[in-house]
Write a protein that holds these residues in place. Sequence first.
Motif, PDB file in Angstrom:
ATOM      1  N   ILE A 109       0.846  -1.195   0.000  1.00  0.00           N
ATOM      2  CA  ILE A 109       0.000   0.000   0.000  1.00  0.00           C
ATOM      3  C   ILE A 109       0.878   1.241   0.000  1.00  0.00           C
ATOM      4  N   LEU A 110       1.788   1.319   0.959  1.00  0.00           N
ATOM      5  CA  LEU A 110       2.803   2.368   1.044  1.00  0.00           C
ATOM      6  C   LEU A 110       4.105   1.725   1.517  1.00  0.00           C
ATOM      7  N   ASP A 136      -6.181  -9.422  -1.406  1.00  0.00           N
ATOM      8  CA  ASP A 136      -5.605  -8.137  -1.802  1.00  0.00           C
ATOM      9  C   ASP A 136      -4.203  -8.330  -2.368  1.00  0.00           C
ATOM     10  N   ALA A 154      -8.509  -0.434  -5.399  1.00  0.00           N
ATOM     11  CA  ALA A 154      -7.980  -0.507  -4.038  1.00  0.00           C
ATOM     12  C   ALA A 154      -6.877   0.525  -3.868  1.00  0.00           C
ATOM     13  N   PRO A 155      -6.537   0.897  -2.625  1.00  0.00           N
ATOM     14  CA  PRO A 155      -5.437   1.826  -2.400  1.00  0.00           C
ATOM     15  C   PRO A 155      -4.088   1.276  -2.865  1.00  0.00           C
ATOM     16  N   TRP A 156      -4.022  -0.037  -3.064  1.00  0.00           N
ATOM     17  CA  TRP A 156      -2.756  -0.670  -3.460  1.00  0.00           C
ATOM     18  C   TRP A 156      -2.678  -0.952  -4.961  1.00  0.00           C
ATOM     19  N   LYS A 158      -3.571   0.108  -9.320  1.00  0.00           N
ATOM     20  CA  LYS A 158      -3.980   1.031 -10.375  1.00  0.00           C
ATOM     21  C   LYS A 158      -4.536   0.199 -11.528  1.00  0.00           C
ATOM     22  N   THR A 181     -15.140   0.825  -2.880  1.00  0.00           N
ATOM     23  CA  THR A 181     -14.336   2.050  -2.801  1.00  0.00           C
ATOM     24  C   THR A 181     -14.558   2.956  -4.006  1.00  0.00           C
TER      25      THR A 181
END
Length: 217
Positions: A109-110, A136, A154-156, A158, A181
């Motif tokens: 994610i980050l 995920d 998802a935030p993770w 593209k 989301t």
Amino acid sequence: MQITRFGHAAVLVEVAGARILVDPGTFSVDETFALTGLDAIVVTHQHPDHLDQERLPPLLAGNPDAVLVCDPETAASVSVGEWIRNAEGLETAIGAASVRGVGAQHAVILPTLPRIANVGVLVSAPGEPTLFHPGDSYEHAPDGVDVLALPLAAPWAKTSETVDFAQRVAPATLFPVHDRTISDLAYGTYWGQVSGHAGVDDCRLVDQTGTFELSHN
């Protein structure tokens, strides 16, 4: 094989007489936690949108004979139920059906956030299609997947990675999961890019509580 969505990442797979629920999370509809007659409850990882620990106890109480399957990190975070370990390559028999673990880690994610465990699942039975729910992660593309539960946003992730993942898995059928989301206004953009570029002929836009059936050709 009958497949029913219960919101976001939650999917009920009914195959070979077994009822297998994957990822009952906080974005799942209330009806998820009133399900009965389940033979297995499988959790890919511990994030709340895949495991709603507040609504989990009544689900377990209503399904006392269900086999509970998840990775050890998730099991350690859950205060109810006796959970069977899931991991890459491990296979758990659910009657005539089986659940096999795929992968080990959640997508990044980050860089500053530690990666947690994530074990996707292949659900199969003799003479039936094989379904892949990756949780995920887009890291692993196992062979022999007939139907893909595709995390759509998802935030993770593209969109180029989503499309690449679908192309690598190369299922006969895919349907969206992990999509609460996305706003209603933007949903068509995400789905149009995936369905138009994934190279999968049977892309099924299944509602949050939609159901469909597949047979092995």
